[in-house]
Design an enzyme around this catalytic site. Structure first.
Site, PDB file in Angstrom:
ATOM      1  N   LYS A 193      36.412  78.336  -7.061  1.00 19.13           N
ATOM      2  CA  LYS A 193      36.255  77.339  -5.999  1.00 19.13           C
ATOM      3  C   LYS A 193      35.153  76.348  -6.382  1.00 19.13           C
ATOM      4  O   LYS A 193      35.326  75.141  -6.287  1.00 19.13           O
ATOM      5  CB  LYS A 193      35.932  78.057  -4.685  1.00 19.13           C
ATOM      6  N   GLU A 199      29.864  84.053 -14.202  1.00 17.82           N
ATOM      7  CA  GLU A 199      30.798  84.977 -14.857  1.00 17.82           C
ATOM      8  C   GLU A 199      32.053  84.230 -15.317  1.00 17.82           C
ATOM      9  O   GLU A 199      32.519  84.376 -16.446  1.00 17.82           O
ATOM     10  CB  GLU A 199      31.224  86.099 -13.885  1.00 17.82           C
ATOM     11  N   GLY A 251      36.488  81.424  -0.253  1.00 19.08           N
ATOM     12  CA  GLY A 251      36.929  82.084  -1.488  1.00 19.08           C
ATOM     13  C   GLY A 251      37.777  83.313  -1.227  1.00 19.08           C
ATOM     14  O   GLY A 251      38.857  83.476  -1.795  1.00 19.08           O
ATOM     15  N   ARG A 252      37.324  84.194  -0.329  1.00 18.34           N
ATOM     16  CA  ARG A 252      38.051  85.448  -0.102  1.00 18.34           C
ATOM     17  C   ARG A 252      39.280  85.263   0.783  1.00 18.34           C
ATOM     18  O   ARG A 252      39.963  86.239   1.107  1.00 18.34           O
ATOM     19  CB  ARG A 252      37.105  86.509   0.466  1.00 18.34           C
ATOM     20  N   GLU A 337      32.029  91.246   2.657  1.00 20.13           N
ATOM     21  CA  GLU A 337      31.383  89.941   2.432  1.00 20.13           C
ATOM     22  C   GLU A 337      31.458  89.096   3.709  1.00 20.13           C
ATOM     23  O   GLU A 337      30.579  88.289   3.974  1.00 20.13           O
ATOM     24  CB  GLU A 337      32.050  89.201   1.258  1.00 20.13           C
ATOM     25  N   HIS A 368      43.543 114.560  -4.127  1.00 18.68           N
ATOM     26  CA  HIS A 368      43.055 115.483  -5.155  1.00 18.68           C
ATOM     27  C   HIS A 368      41.665 115.086  -5.629  1.00 18.68           C
ATOM     28  O   HIS A 368      41.230 115.490  -6.704  1.00 18.68           O
ATOM     29  CB  HIS A 368      44.055 115.519  -6.310  1.00 18.68           C
ATOM     30  N   LYS A 497      21.979  86.590  -7.547  1.00 15.96           N
ATOM     31  CA  LYS A 497      22.392  85.581  -8.536  1.00 15.96           C
ATOM     32  C   LYS A 497      21.178  84.827  -9.057  1.00 15.96           C
ATOM     33  O   LYS A 497      21.032  84.609 -10.261  1.00 15.96           O
ATOM     34  CB  LYS A 497      23.333  84.552  -7.889  1.00 15.96           C
TER      35      LYS A 497
HETATM   36  O1  F6P Z   1      29.811  86.077  -5.142  1.00 18.58           O
HETATM   37  C1  F6P Z   1      30.185  85.370  -4.048  1.00 18.58           C
HETATM   38  C2  F6P Z   1      31.292  84.392  -4.259  1.00 18.58           C
HETATM   39  O2  F6P Z   1      30.840  83.164  -3.888  1.00 18.58           O
HETATM   40  C3  F6P Z   1      32.529  84.802  -3.461  1.00 18.58           C
HETATM   41  O3  F6P Z   1      32.427  84.488  -2.138  1.00 18.58           O
HETATM   42  C4  F6P Z   1      33.592  84.085  -4.204  1.00 18.58           C
HETATM   43  O4  F6P Z   1      34.863  84.559  -3.868  1.00 18.58           O
HETATM   44  C5  F6P Z   1      33.182  84.365  -5.625  1.00 18.58           C
HETATM   45  O5  F6P Z   1      31.763  84.325  -5.596  1.00 18.58           O
HETATM   46  C6  F6P Z   1      33.721  83.423  -6.656  1.00 18.58           C
HETATM   47  O6  F6P Z   1      33.350  82.096  -6.392  1.00 18.58           O
HETATM   48  P1  F6P Z   1      34.067  80.901  -7.099  1.00 18.58           P
HETATM   49  O7  F6P Z   1      35.496  80.896  -6.707  1.00 18.58           O
HETATM   50  O8  F6P Z   1      33.342  79.672  -6.630  1.00 18.58           O
HETATM   51  O9  F6P Z   1      33.922  81.084  -8.587  1.00 18.58           O
END
Ligand code: F6P
Length: 532
Positions: A193, A199, A251-252, A337, A368, A497
């Site tokens: 987003k 990452e 995002g979620r 979240e 199990h 972060k």
């Molecule tokens: O770690 C939090 C967050 O902002 C989430 O809410 C989001 O889904 C994820 O990181 C990834 O964010 P982006 O889509 O901006 O890379």
């Protein structure tokens, strides 16, 4: 309100779920059917009067719900509307944000996604080495969990290129996934987003380098999904392969739009549309059904009853559906979240605990592993069972029969338990006597009276998956409204972060750890000693 709820729920601990379920009308009165989807909450301590009190708690929900669907800025800490529902508003009317109808742009983007998916799937769009055989989605959190969960869930509908998901900044993730692939026939989707998530950007750069070893112009095989057009351009992805969305999609909550591109490539535009239609169907149900017969509302109220009322600290999501094995992880982000907050919308402290810890694994595997604690441990875990009446494997119906029997057996066992008398009888039949009989029997007692709910659907189709996910989204919304929090921000992820950014040069050895506390400094020094 919270004290009343706690008092009532505490008193209800004395109710025998088994006795309640011995009344013939119990199932009828304590379940909701919407289309073919059934939500059964009869195996709980709830009585009719408790239900009335619970339904009273949601009186503000319809106003907030209408505000959300109509594009009001209900995400007040970020000044944004919350309109993931517009992404599946296939047959609905205009949806306005700040006076502008957002539907034409949503529809145009969906059409572009469909065209692109058709081109890739038919081989019109090719990589340097010919037709695309594999798609890699690089994203994390909401830009990974939704499509990864849904792609696995809809495996029987998968008739496009193979899909892979790289999310973790751990180089092992990219290494192991890329080892299976050929750069010249791989399409890479960078899904973020913000297009700043460390990452995702680190993985995107690594995957681009991997592609560069073989492919002359890697940008030709890259797609971006983001709200940040200028950043996708800076990364070198041409605008015709950028699929945008707006900041009012959290995002979620974003898998219904371009973040779902990997899913659409896997199952095709028609199945993806069915998935949207399922969610839209749940949206309409949520907006129109009576409160007491409204599935998301009742699912939310059962959650509040167990966590805030009965003070059970966690809830287990137990899909008896192997293809929903990523659902618990997906729901962890969606629920924890969204509703893991301590501050109310107005800045004051929330008066109660907020979202529960959500966890789970598919049945029967979990049986199990951790069910021992659920049956005989001291911590009560409300269990949410999820199961299809039919599997997709027509040649293996005996497997599905066993799966169903196991699912139903677990909720029955949690409710009924096994008394000391019955345990004694079993041990006596095995030849035990006296003190040894008592000792052996005690280990075989199940306290019972443990609550669970069950969601049953006909088969895990794209439509049903859409219904299920929208159901959980609205549950989170309802719980958030009652708790008085903002379910649509996530400030709690920021501090870690920020510290990771400041710790990176320290871990690299380019900056001293002297200003760190003794524990953190000790860990860093030990890591340095191991890395040499
Ligand atoms: O770690 C939090 C967050 O902002 C989430 O809410 C989001 O889904 C994820 O990181 C990834 O964010 P982006 O889509 O901006 O890379």
């Amino acid at each position: 309100m919270w004290n009343d709820l706690k008092q009532r729920a505490n008193a209800a601990r004395a109710n025998s779920i088994l006795e309640l379920c011995q009344q013939d009308s119990r199932f009828e009165d304590f379940s909701i059917k919407h289309g073919d989807l059934l939500f059964d909450y009869s195996k709980t301590h709830l009585k009719a009067a408790d239900l009335d009190m619970l339904v009273d708690m949601v009186k503000d929900v319809p106003t907030r719900r209408n505000a959300m669907f109509s594009g009001e800025k209900i995400n007040q800490t970020e000044g944004r509307a919350v309109l993931h529902t517009a992404l599946r508003n296939l047959d609905g009317g205009p949806v306005k944000v700040g006076g502008n109808d957002v539907m034409p742009e949503i529809t145009a983007t969906l059409k572009r996604m469909q065209q692109f998916a058709d081109d890739v799937r038919s081989g019109i769009f090719q990589g340097q080495g010919g037709a695309i055989t594999d798609v890699v989605n690089i994203g994390i959190g909401g830009s990974d969990l939704g499509p990864a969960m849904a792609t696995l869930a809809l495996a029987p509908y998968h008739n496009g290129p193979r899909t892979h998901f790289i999310s973790n900044v751990d180089g092992a993730d990219a290494t192991d996934k890329l080892a299976l692939l050929k750069p010249e026939t791989t399409l890479v989707i960078v899904a973020s987003k913000t297009f700043t998530t460390i990452e995702t950007m680190t993985n995107a750069t690594t995957v681009r380098k991997w592609m560069e070893t073989v492919v002359r112009d890697p940008a030709e095989q890259f797609v971006a999904v983001s709200t940040a057009a200028e950043k996708t351009a800076a990364f070198g992805i041409p605008s015709e392969r950028v699929f945008g969305f707006e900041d009012w999609v959290g995002g979620r909550y974003s898998m219904w739009g371009p973040i779902g591109l990997s899913l659409m490539l896997a199952v095709g535009p028609d199945a993806f549309e069915e998935f949207l239609r399922g969610a839209q169907d749940m949206d309409v149900h949520f907006q129109t059904a009576d409160l007491a017969k409204n599935m998301p509302i009742m699912l939310a109220l059962i959650g509040l009853w167990h966590h805030q009322g009965m003070t059970f600290p966690t809830r287990a999501v137990l899909p008896y559906d192997q293809r929903l094995s990523r659902l618990p992880a997906y729901l962890q982000q969606l629920e924890m979240e969204s509703n893991g907050k301590s501050v109310a919308m107005d800045g004051s402290a929330v008066e109660t605990v907020t979202g529960p810890v959500v966890w789970g694994e598919p049945g029967t595997n979990g049986q199990h592993a951790f069910y021992q604690l659920i049956h005989q441990g001291r911590t009560v875990v409300p269990c949410e069972f999820i199961v299809a009446a039919q599997g997709h494997e027509d040649h293996l119906t005996e497997h599905h029969t066993l799966l169903l029997a196991n699912c139903l057996a677990q909720s029955e066992a949690l409710m009924a338990g096994r008394s000391m008398d019955v345990a004694r009888g079993l041990m006596a039949a095995k030849g035990f006597e006296g003190a040894e009989l008592e000792r052996q029997a005690a280990h075989r007692v199940f306290e019972g009276n443990k609550p669970s709910t069950t969601l049953i659907y006909p088969k895990l189709t794209p439509f049903v998956l859409g219904q299920l996910i929208a159901l959980y989204e609205h549950r989170v919304f309802v719980e958030g409204v009652i708790l008085g929090i903002n379910s649509y921000d996530q400030w709690g992820v920021e501090l870690g972060k920020e510290l990771a950014v400041s710790l990176t040069p320290v871990v690299e050895g380019n900056q001293s750890a002297d200003n760190k506390d003794s524990s953190t400094r000790g860990l860093i020094e030990y890591v340095h000693s191991l890395r040499g």
